[in-house]
Design a protein around this motif. Structure first.
Motif, PDB file in Angstrom:
ATOM      1  N   THR A 276       0.816  -1.348   0.100  1.00 21.02           N
ATOM      2  CA  THR A 276       0.089   0.063   0.065  1.00 21.02           C
ATOM      3  C   THR A 276       0.845   1.397  -0.045  1.00 21.02           C
ATOM      4  OG1 THR A 276      -0.047  -0.019   2.419  1.00 21.02           O
ATOM      5  CG2 THR A 276      -1.664  -1.155   1.222  1.00 21.02           C
ATOM      6  N   GLU A 277       0.253   2.338  -0.527  1.00 21.20           N
ATOM      7  CA  GLU A 277       1.250   3.491  -0.764  1.00 21.20           C
ATOM      8  C   GLU A 277       1.337   4.234   0.725  1.00 21.20           C
ATOM      9  OE1 GLU A 277       0.927   7.853  -2.979  1.00 21.20           O
ATOM     10  OE2 GLU A 277      -0.601   6.198  -3.300  1.00 21.20           O
ATOM     11  N   GLY A 278       2.644   4.595   0.973  1.00 19.72           N
ATOM     12  CA  GLY A 278       3.107   4.920   2.267  1.00 19.72           C
ATOM     13  C   GLY A 278       2.974   4.261   3.401  1.00 19.72           C
ATOM     14  N   GLU A 279       2.959   2.720   3.236  1.00 14.05           N
ATOM     15  CA  GLU A 279       3.085   1.997   4.449  1.00 14.05           C
ATOM     16  C   GLU A 279       4.295   1.938   4.956  1.00 14.05           C
ATOM     17  OE1 GLU A 279       3.000  -2.245   3.122  1.00 14.05           O
ATOM     18  OE2 GLU A 279       4.026  -1.831   1.270  1.00 14.05           O
ATOM     19  N   SER A 280       4.353   1.566   6.288  1.00 15.51           N
ATOM     20  CA  SER A 280       5.413   1.776   7.233  1.00 15.51           C
ATOM     21  C   SER A 280       5.805   0.155   7.407  1.00 15.51           C
ATOM     22  CB  SER A 280       5.191   2.390   8.516  1.00 15.51           C
ATOM     23  OG  SER A 280       6.220   2.164   9.539  1.00 15.51           O
ATOM     24  N   PRO A 281       7.187  -0.105   7.472  1.00 17.58           N
ATOM     25  CA  PRO A 281       7.485  -1.605   8.062  1.00 17.58           C
ATOM     26  C   PRO A 281       7.043  -1.763   9.308  1.00 17.58           C
ATOM     27  CG  PRO A 281       9.300  -0.205   7.185  1.00 17.58           C
ATOM     28  CD  PRO A 281       8.287   0.768   7.230  1.00 17.58           C
ATOM     29  N   ASP A 282       6.604  -0.908  10.214  1.00 21.05           N
ATOM     30  CA  ASP A 282       6.023  -1.477  11.510  1.00 21.05           C
ATOM     31  C   ASP A 282       4.783  -2.019  11.320  1.00 21.05           C
ATOM     32  OD1 ASP A 282       8.225   0.056  13.045  1.00 21.05           O
ATOM     33  OD2 ASP A 282       7.099   2.000  13.189  1.00 21.05           O
ATOM     34  N   GLY A 283       4.157  -1.717  10.236  1.00 21.96           N
ATOM     35  CA  GLY A 283       2.617  -2.248  10.091  1.00 21.96           C
ATOM     36  C   GLY A 283       3.043  -3.400   9.386  1.00 21.96           C
ATOM     37  N   GLN A 284       3.995  -4.194   9.227  1.00 28.25           N
ATOM     38  CA  GLN A 284       4.369  -5.547   8.378  1.00 28.25           C
ATOM     39  C   GLN A 284       4.782  -6.832   9.548  1.00 28.25           C
ATOM     40  OE1 GLN A 284       7.477  -4.367   5.790  1.00 28.25           O
ATOM     41  NE2 GLN A 284       6.329  -3.014   4.648  1.00 28.25           N
ATOM     42  N   PHE A 285       4.050  -7.805   9.162  1.00 26.44           N
ATOM     43  CA  PHE A 285       4.335  -9.064  10.150  1.00 26.44           C
ATOM     44  C   PHE A 285       5.828  -9.535   9.545  1.00 26.44           C
ATOM     45  CE2 PHE A 285      -0.255  -8.924  10.270  1.00 26.44           C
ATOM     46  CZ  PHE A 285      -0.264  -8.890  11.689  1.00 26.44           C
ATOM     47  N   THR A 286       6.982  -9.166  10.609  1.00 27.15           N
ATOM     48  CA  THR A 286       8.390  -9.283  10.062  1.00 27.15           C
ATOM     49  C   THR A 286       8.677 -10.943   9.851  1.00 27.15           C
ATOM     50  OG1 THR A 286       8.835  -9.210  12.402  1.00 27.15           O
ATOM     51  CG2 THR A 286       9.024  -7.134  10.847  1.00 27.15           C
ATOM     52  N   TYR A 287       7.844 -11.672  10.368  1.00 27.78           N
ATOM     53  CA  TYR A 287       8.121 -13.134  10.463  1.00 27.78           C
ATOM     54  C   TYR A 287       7.760 -13.716   9.070  1.00 27.78           C
ATOM     55  CZ  TYR A 287       3.423 -14.305  11.349  1.00 27.78           C
ATOM     56  OH  TYR A 287       1.948 -14.454  11.269  1.00 27.78           O
ATOM     57  N   ARG A 288       6.869 -12.869   8.371  1.00 27.95           N
ATOM     58  CA  ARG A 288       6.308 -13.610   7.152  1.00 27.95           C
ATOM     59  C   ARG A 288       6.386 -12.710   5.894  1.00 27.95           C
ATOM     60  NH1 ARG A 288      -0.220 -13.881   7.811  1.00 27.95           N
ATOM     61  NH2 ARG A 288      -0.438 -11.944   6.927  1.00 27.95           N
ATOM     62  N   ASP A 289       6.654 -11.372   6.280  1.00 24.85           N
ATOM     63  CA  ASP A 289       6.462 -10.426   5.195  1.00 24.85           C
ATOM     64  C   ASP A 289       7.696  -9.469   4.983  1.00 24.85           C
ATOM     65  OD1 ASP A 289       5.617  -8.158   3.618  1.00 24.85           O
ATOM     66  OD2 ASP A 289       4.185  -7.309   4.636  1.00 24.85           O
ATOM     67  N   GLY A 290       8.235  -9.784   3.658  1.00 22.87           N
ATOM     68  CA  GLY A 290       9.692  -9.135   3.334  1.00 22.87           C
ATOM     69  C   GLY A 290       9.238  -7.713   3.013  1.00 22.87           C
ATOM     70  N   GLY A 291       8.361  -6.968   2.767  1.00 19.41           N
ATOM     71  CA  GLY A 291       8.168  -5.702   2.425  1.00 19.41           C
ATOM     72  C   GLY A 291       8.232  -5.383   1.092  1.00 19.41           C
ATOM     73  N   LEU A 292       8.269  -6.438   0.232  1.00 16.13           N
ATOM     74  CA  LEU A 292       8.507  -6.206  -1.436  1.00 16.13           C
ATOM     75  C   LEU A 292       7.200  -6.592  -1.900  1.00 16.13           C
ATOM     76  CD1 LEU A 292      12.086  -7.651  -1.565  1.00 16.13           C
ATOM     77  CD2 LEU A 292      11.480  -5.174  -1.579  1.00 16.13           C
ATOM     78  N   PRO A 293       7.237  -6.171  -3.193  1.00 17.14           N
ATOM     79  CA  PRO A 293       5.792  -6.624  -3.932  1.00 17.14           C
ATOM     80  C   PRO A 293       5.953  -7.935  -4.522  1.00 17.14           C
ATOM     81  CG  PRO A 293       7.011  -5.124  -5.274  1.00 17.14           C
ATOM     82  CD  PRO A 293       7.757  -5.183  -3.806  1.00 17.14           C
ATOM     83  N   GLY A 294       4.865  -8.601  -4.586  1.00 24.49           N
ATOM     84  CA  GLY A 294       4.791  -9.967  -5.191  1.00 24.49           C
ATOM     85  C   GLY A 294       5.896 -11.049  -4.434  1.00 24.49           C
ATOM     86  N   ASP A 295       6.517 -11.620  -5.450  1.00 22.86           N
ATOM     87  CA  ASP A 295       7.427 -12.678  -4.957  1.00 22.86           C
ATOM     88  C   ASP A 295       8.864 -11.971  -5.003  1.00 22.86           C
ATOM     89  OD1 ASP A 295       7.740 -12.908  -7.730  1.00 22.86           O
ATOM     90  OD2 ASP A 295       6.874 -14.674  -7.620  1.00 22.86           O
TER      91      ASP A 295
END
Length: 550
Positions: A276-295
């Motif tokens: 999402t536009e303007g998302e923060s790493p603080d809102g990502q589940f670090t154990y599963r979400d690498g913060g990059l689009p798609g694969d």
């Protein structure tokens, strides 16, 4: 580092980090390990205590049967100390400080608080576990190794949506990577994205030194705690832990840039998540979400991991990949592998965008907020549609920087049926067979034998003179099935180590009056494929014995 500080002093002088266990008190860690061992807090003992039904339910994150089974321990923990420990750490049921002191007399309740493993309940009436601490064990070949592993409390142990910096315990994916890893003695190993440390535990059994990395401070804190709590079982000197392992913070390969390893394993945050536009790493589940689009995260790791492999070094990782509409599943994955790196990829599962969204929304208990669940589900579908993604694959990636004389592997296969577990030893044996074939280009000069787990099936219509279908099946390892021609079936039946493959091929050519050289070459090529897949092996038995002992 050692300390004679009492638990009460430790609690006052050493505040736990950001809601993580404390590993700076070796005396307390030793006391905790001794207490857990004394109460018999092991995988087998917990299974016996709960019984098959309750134990199976707990493995599905359903605690109610286990709560019922251990109710007496909650009422009288002194009579059932193991049950009390199970209720406290596995079922997240509060206990009075006095009850904890009775069942864990060395560490006691104030020691648990000092280590960040327990905290007062909201009503102040007792103590509650602040982490999940559970027994874990595996067969190390020369005996079983049993340890205890701390991680964050899961959704079935606490209320609400998981915290975004949640440190996952021993989940399905991490166990899959453990079973998939082709283990061999190595000097240096890398556990990339260590989480609570499970891959490092296993690597220490066959690597002299392990570097474990993670982007999460909390994950590294849990890993350090687990390693030092189980120092004796893992062959670590608590006074000099750096001799066996090193923990580093950073993303992907950044923490080890410029270094090389003999073995790399990774269970990366591969879950495909809408951006999402303007998302923060603080809102990502670090154990599963690498913060990059798609694969993209898996793609970058697969493309770059060869750069940290020593000659002959291998890497094994799990991942998700998108399957574009109208394309074969392996096309995209193959494009990630750089020139000069061997690749063998197994796709184990494929699901549609909807099922994928449901799986990962439920994983973080996001269905507990209906409005947010609806919006997140819709975002998943829109994200996949934007890239024309028809399905999402899951599987294991094996990579190698080949040394001189080793085979060049470029193998992508879809195996969705159950494999023998652990599959790692069989994967190692398969790579060794490929290297053997590369070193023996004239298969006609070799004597071959049928692997001991192989059986033959023949199917024919009633009254038919010859079978219409001949199948060769593996009972172990990858459990492949091979459709055979009559000529190839005859070749296999003659592989008892007495004649060379060339002699058998020539005899069949004469018998069938097929004396052209093409027939012989084709038969030997088919035989080479059977060797590669483990249906046949060299008569010296080296590869067969390794796979049999697995």
């Amino acid at each position: 580092m050692t300390s004679s500080t009492t638990p009460a002093e430790a609690s006052a002088s050493d505040t736990p980090g950001p809601d993580t266990p404390v590993s700076e008190w070796p005396d307390l860690l030793r006391a905790l390990a001794q207490d857990l061992a004394a109460v018999g807090y092991t995988v087998d003992a917990v299974a016996r205590l709960l019984g098959p039904e309750a134990h199976a339910a707990l493995s599905r994150d359903q605690p109610v049967p286990a709560l019922v089974t251990t109710r007496t321990a909650g009422e009288d923990p002194v009579r059932e100390p193991l049950g009390a420990v199970v209720r406290f750490f596995l079922l997240a049921q509060p206990l009075q400080a006095a009850a904890l002191d009775a069942v864990l007399p060395g560490i006691r309740s104030d020691g648990l608080v000092a280590l960040g493993l327990a905290e007062e309940t909201h009503d102040g009436a007792g103590l509650a576990a602040s982490v999940d601490l559970r027994p874990y064990a595996w067969d190390a070949g020369d005996g079983e190794i049993g340890i205890w592993v701390a991680s964050d409390l899961a959704a079935h142990q606490r209320a609400g949506v998981l915290r975004t910096d949640h440190v996952l315990g021993i989940g399905h994916a991490s166990a899959t990577l453990v079973q998939t890893t082709a283990r061999r003695p190595v000097e240096r190993a890398l556990d990339l994205g260590t989480g609570c440390g499970i891959q490092t535990f296993h690597l220490l059994g066959h690597a002299r030194h392990v570097v474990a990395t993670d982007i999460s401070d909390r994950a590294l804190a849990f890993t350090r705690f687990n390693l030092l709590l189980n120092a004796a079982a893992l062959g670590i000197d608590p006074a000099h832990p750096e001799d066996r392992f090193e923990l580093r913070k950073g993303s992907l390969l950044d923490p080890v840039a410029g270094e090389t390893f003999d073995l790399v394993v990774s269970n990366p945050p591969f879950v495909i998540t809408p951006r999402t536009e303007g998302e923060s790493p603080d809102g990502q589940f670090t154990y599963r979400d690498g913060g990059l689009p798609g694969d993209e995260l898996v793609a970058r790791l697969a493309a770059g991991i060869g750069g940290v492999l020593a000659e002959g070094g291998t890497a094994q990782m799990l991942g998700n990949w998108e399957v574009r509409r109208g394309h074969a599943w392996h096309e995209r994955v193959r494009s990630w592998v750089p020139e000069g790196i061997d690749a063998w990829v197994l796709e184990r599962e494929e699901v549609g965008p909807g099922q994928y969204a449901e799986t990962w929304l439920a994983d973080a208990s996001q269905q507990r907020d209906p409005r947010a669940y609806h919006d997140a589900y819709a975002a998943y579908l829109a994200d996949f549609a934007a890239r024309d993604t028809a399905a999402i694959g899951f599987g294991a990636i094996w990579l190698r920087r080949p040394a001189a004389g080793q085979a060049r592997l470029d193998r992508f296969e879809q195996l969705t049926h159950p494999l023998e577990q652990p599959i790692g030893p069989h994967w190692l044996a398969a790579v060794e067979r490929a290297d053997w074939l590369a070193a023996h280009p004239d298969l006609g000069a070799e004597r071959l034998v049928v692997a001991e787990d192989v059986t033959e099936e023949r199917h024919q219509r009633p009254g038919a003179e010859h079978p219409g279908v001949i199948l060769l099946r593996q009972g172990a390892g990858f459990r492949r099935t091979n459709l055979m021609s009559t000529e190839l079936a005859g070749f296999v039946s003659a592989c008892d180590g007495e004649l060379t493959a060339g002699q058998i091929a020539s005899a069949l050519a004469a018998l069938l009056e097929r004396d052209d050289d093409g027939f012989r070459k084709g038969l030997l090529a088919d035989a080479a494929n059977l060797v590669a897949d483990g249906f046949l092996g060299p008569h010296d038995g080296a590869t067969r014995n390794r796979e049999k002992s697995a």
